[in-house]
Design a protein around this motif. Structure first.
Motif, short mmCIF file in Angstrom:
data_model
loop_
_atom_site.label_atom_id
_atom_site.label_comp_id
_atom_site.label_asym_id
_atom_site.label_seq_id
_atom_site.Cartn_x
_atom_site.Cartn_y
_atom_site.Cartn_z
N TYR A 69 17.52 -100.29 -34.14
CA TYR A 69 17.04 -101.28 -33.19
C TYR A 69 15.59 -100.97 -32.83
CZ TYR A 69 16.19 -103.96 -29.09
OH TYR A 69 15.61 -104.82 -28.21
N THR A 70 14.74 -101.95 -32.92
CA THR A 70 13.35 -101.74 -32.51
C THR A 70 12.98 -102.81 -31.48
OG1 THR A 70 12.62 -103.15 -34.33
CG2 THR A 70 12.59 -100.79 -34.73
N GLU A 71 12.21 -102.39 -30.50
CA GLU A 71 11.79 -103.31 -29.44
C GLU A 71 11.00 -104.48 -30.04
OE1 GLU A 71 12.76 -102.45 -26.39
OE2 GLU A 71 11.82 -104.19 -25.41
N ARG A 72 10.10 -104.16 -30.97
CA ARG A 72 9.28 -105.20 -31.62
C ARG A 72 9.89 -105.61 -32.95
NH1 ARG A 72 3.91 -104.93 -30.07
NH2 ARG A 72 3.85 -104.43 -27.86
N GLU A 73 9.66 -106.87 -33.30
CA GLU A 73 10.17 -107.40 -34.56
C GLU A 73 9.42 -106.78 -35.75
OE1 GLU A 73 11.37 -111.85 -35.24
OE2 GLU A 73 9.26 -111.56 -35.80
N VAL A 74 10.18 -106.29 -36.71
CA VAL A 74 9.57 -105.65 -37.87
C VAL A 74 9.18 -106.70 -38.91
CG1 VAL A 74 10.03 -104.10 -39.82
CG2 VAL A 74 10.82 -103.49 -37.51
N GLU A 75 7.91 -106.66 -39.32
CA GLU A 75 7.43 -107.66 -40.29
C GLU A 75 7.27 -107.07 -41.70
OE1 GLU A 75 4.15 -110.00 -37.80
OE2 GLU A 75 4.49 -107.91 -37.27
N LEU A 76 7.10 -105.74 -41.74
CA LEU A 76 6.90 -105.10 -43.05
C LEU A 76 7.79 -103.86 -43.10
CD1 LEU A 76 5.19 -104.68 -45.70
CD2 LEU A 76 3.65 -103.29 -44.30
N VAL A 77 8.60 -103.73 -44.17
CA VAL A 77 9.43 -102.54 -44.32
C VAL A 77 8.91 -101.77 -45.53
CG1 VAL A 77 11.77 -101.63 -44.52
CG2 VAL A 77 11.40 -103.85 -43.44
N ILE A 78 8.65 -100.48 -45.30
CA ILE A 78 8.07 -99.65 -46.37
C ILE A 78 9.09 -98.58 -46.74
CG2 ILE A 78 6.12 -98.16 -46.96
CD1 ILE A 78 5.08 -99.66 -44.10
N PHE A 79 9.36 -98.44 -48.02
CA PHE A 79 10.28 -97.39 -48.48
C PHE A 79 9.49 -96.36 -49.27
CE2 PHE A 79 12.96 -101.21 -48.15
CZ PHE A 79 13.98 -100.71 -47.35
N ASP A 80 9.92 -95.09 -49.20
CA ASP A 80 9.25 -94.07 -50.00
C ASP A 80 10.09 -93.66 -51.20
OD1 ASP A 80 11.19 -92.53 -48.83
OD2 ASP A 80 9.84 -90.88 -48.29
N GLU A 81 11.11 -94.47 -51.53
CA GLU A 81 11.94 -94.26 -52.72
C GLU A 81 12.17 -95.62 -53.34
OE1 GLU A 81 13.88 -91.61 -53.85
OE2 GLU A 81 13.59 -90.15 -52.22
N LYS A 82 12.41 -95.64 -54.66
CA LYS A 82 12.75 -96.91 -55.28
C LYS A 82 14.26 -97.06 -55.18
CE LYS A 82 11.48 -100.21 -58.49
NZ LYS A 82 11.93 -101.17 -57.47
N TYR A 83 14.72 -98.03 -54.38
CA TYR A 83 16.15 -98.28 -54.24
C TYR A 83 16.51 -99.56 -55.00
CZ TYR A 83 15.94 -94.96 -50.32
OH TYR A 83 15.75 -93.85 -49.54
N ALA A 84 17.80 -99.68 -55.39
CA ALA A 84 18.27 -100.90 -56.06
C ALA A 84 18.12 -102.06 -55.08
CB ALA A 84 19.73 -100.74 -56.45
N SER A 85 17.77 -103.27 -55.60
CA SER A 85 17.45 -104.35 -54.67
C SER A 85 18.67 -104.80 -53.86
CB SER A 85 16.81 -105.53 -55.40
OG SER A 85 17.72 -106.04 -56.31
N ASP A 86 19.91 -104.70 -54.43
CA ASP A 86 21.07 -105.09 -53.62
C ASP A 86 21.28 -104.10 -52.47
OD1 ASP A 86 21.70 -103.19 -55.52
OD2 ASP A 86 23.83 -103.74 -55.57
N GLU A 87 20.94 -102.82 -52.73
CA GLU A 87 21.08 -101.81 -51.69
C GLU A 87 20.09 -102.10 -50.55
OE1 GLU A 87 21.98 -97.06 -52.02
OE2 GLU A 87 20.44 -97.91 -53.30
N VAL A 88 18.87 -102.46 -50.94
CA VAL A 88 17.83 -102.77 -49.95
C VAL A 88 18.26 -103.98 -49.12
CG1 VAL A 88 15.47 -103.63 -49.67
CG2 VAL A 88 15.93 -101.78 -51.28
N GLN A 89 18.74 -105.03 -49.79
CA GLN A 89 19.14 -106.25 -49.09
C GLN A 89 20.25 -105.96 -48.09
OE1 GLN A 89 17.47 -108.83 -48.88
NE2 GLN A 89 16.10 -108.11 -50.48
N LYS A 90 21.24 -105.15 -48.53
CA LYS A 90 22.37 -104.84 -47.65
C LYS A 90 21.87 -104.04 -46.43
CE LYS A 90 26.94 -102.90 -47.53
NZ LYS A 90 27.59 -101.67 -47.86
N PHE A 91 20.99 -103.11 -46.70
CA PHE A 91 20.44 -102.28 -45.62
C PHE A 91 19.70 -103.15 -44.60
CE2 PHE A 91 16.63 -100.04 -44.03
CZ PHE A 91 17.23 -99.02 -43.32
N LEU A 92 18.85 -104.04 -45.11
CA LEU A 92 18.05 -104.87 -44.20
C LEU A 92 18.91 -105.83 -43.41
CD1 LEU A 92 14.93 -105.69 -46.41
CD2 LEU A 92 15.22 -103.87 -44.73
N SER A 93 19.93 -106.41 -44.08
CA SER A 93 20.69 -107.44 -43.37
C SER A 93 21.76 -106.84 -42.44
CB SER A 93 21.34 -108.41 -44.36
OG SER A 93 22.16 -107.69 -45.23
N THR A 94 22.24 -105.62 -42.75
CA THR A 94 23.32 -105.10 -41.90
C THR A 94 22.85 -104.03 -40.91
OG1 THR A 94 23.90 -103.42 -43.51
CG2 THR A 94 25.10 -105.52 -43.65
#
Ligand SMILES: CC(C)(COP(=O)(O)OP(=O)(O)OC[C@H]1O[C@@H](n2cnc3c(N)ncnc32)[C@H](O)[C@@H]1O)[C@@H](O)C(=O)NCCC(=O)NCCS
Ligand SMILES: Nc1ncnc2c1ncn2[C@@H]1O[C@H](COP(=O)(O)OP(=O)(O)OP(=O)(O)O)[C@@H](O)[C@H]1O
Length: 355
Positions: free
Chosen positions: A92-117
């Protein structure tokens, strides 16, 4: 395109020295940092074998703020603690996140699940940036961490003018060591008047609300109480529930005095934890070695403190400029220079002497 708020998800904070210079120009205001070893469940189980207790994470938090001091002091960096302290938490962040930066290459379905859940406050038009393949030392637990006790009620005090990265480190230490409540004492006006350029210190309400917002952002599960203090003891001189005082290496003596007062009142003594001082990485001659609010105020001299208000009803000329300041602050000097530029100078000092 520049965004206001970014979130960096890092599995190895030792990479920050390389990542921060790459991303600092992408973000305008707040950079949240979430340390996670993987996007997979159990979420928040950050190297569980290594970090069996929250205070063991202290040196990682210190490392992050030290890197932030070096590479992006103009960003409001906030290392989120909830995901580290409590398993399976949402981010949970007080401000709305507009850019998410990862320092590993993750599978795109994993990223989507992480962001949406997992990410609660994310913009509809969020962007993703991946900074992968960055070599770095593996992270390790702080074996030097002798006292890794966690307490019910932690406390700390300060002026917290223009909340800087070292203040954030102190507040984070108190949050990592608390499993229930955290109280912060913020100095009232009577305690700040001996400080350099005290006139430029932010109002008490601003300092209190900045501290509170920061703590609520990094660890909203804690019961957070921010109070004003008129002396160096604040609530520690009467509250029996407090059990830890967080200080820095330079305020240990103040902490010991707190315990002297508690002893004289028959209150249980507080454990003291002292964080190291964080150095100012871009120290100019005549500035303090440590990161300091004094330095920030001195750097404000000669800059515009707030934007000039446009008043279309005012004639373009003449401008009336009020020149004030303490003894020997350079009023006459500036008046002379303005005169050389064509200004008419009325010296009230001289007029008053003539009355
Ligand atoms: C009287 C006090 C609170 C006044 O605070 P001060 O004006 O020094 O606040 P300031 O905003 O400058 O700093 C707040 C805290 O951050 C620490 N700090 C400041 N800069 C740095 C730095 N670069 N690195 C690490 N720590 C730092 C200070 O040492 C202090 O502990 C303080 O100096 C003190 O004596 N603290 C010990 C007792 C205490 O905490 N009492 C209040 C209990 S509610
Ligand atoms: N920008 C500056 N940088 C370095 N020194 C300065 C600067 N401005 C003024 N000084 C020096 O500071 C001293 C005080 O300056 P000045 O007499 O202008 O101050 P003042 O505010 O008018 O003082 P007073 O309280 O006597 O009215 C002088 O020695 C001046 O040379």
């Amino acid at each position: 395109m520049l965004v206001k708020t970014g979130l960096l998800v890092t599995s190895n904070p030792n990479r920050l020295g390389i990542i921060l210079p790459q991303i600092k120009h992408e973000i305008e205001s707040i950079l949240y940092i979430q340390v996670l070893n993987a996007l997979r469940e159990p979420f928040g189980n950050f190297y569980p074998n290594m970090f069996s207790s929250w205070p063991k994470l202290s040196h990682i938090i210190k490392g992050i703020y030290t890197q932030a001091a070096k590479h992006c002091q103009n960003l409001d960096v906030r290392v989120l603690l909830s995901g580290l302290k409590y398993k399976n938490k949402l981010i949970y962040t007080e401000r709305e996140v507009e850019l998410v930066i990862f320092d590993e290459k993750y599978a795109s379905d994993e990223v989507q699940k992480f962001l949406s859940t997992k990410l609660v406050n994310i913009s509809k038009d969020y962007k993703i940036l991946t900074c992968a393949n960055i070599a770095a030392e593996p992270i390790s637990a702080d074996l030097e961490q002798k006292n890794d006790k966690v307490y019910q009620h932690t406390v700390l005090g300060g002026t917290f003018d223009r909340l800087h990265l070292a203040h954030k480190l102190l507040l984070s230490e108190a949050a990592l060591r608390s499993n229930s409540k955290i109280t912060v004492g913020v100095t009232e006006e009577n305690m700040i008047k001996s400080k350099i350029l005290w006139e430029l210190i932010e109002p008490l309400e601003t300092r209190m609300s900045t501290v509170e917002n920061f703590l609520k952002d990094i660890c909203p599960e804690l019961n957070i109480s921010v109070v004003s203090i008129e002396d160096p003891f604040g609530p520690t001189q009467h509250d029996p529930t407090i059990d830890l005082l967080v200080v820095s290496k330079e305020t240990i003596r103040g902490g010991e005095k707190v315990n002297e007062v508690r002893k004289s009142k028959g209150l249980p003594l507080l454990d003291l934890v002292a964080v190291d001082l964080i150095d100012e990485p871009a120290q100019n001659p005549h500035e303090e070695k440590k990161i300091s609010s004094n330095t920030q105020r001195m750097r404000l001299l000669g800059t515009l403190l707030k934007p000039v208000k446009q008043n279309l009803n005012l004639p373009k000329r003449p401008y009336v400029i009020g020149l004030t300041g303490g003894i020997a602050t350079g009023k006459s000097n500036i008046a002379k220079r303005l005169q050389e530029l064509g200004a008419y100078v009325i010296d009230c000092d001289k007029i008053a002497h003539g009355v």
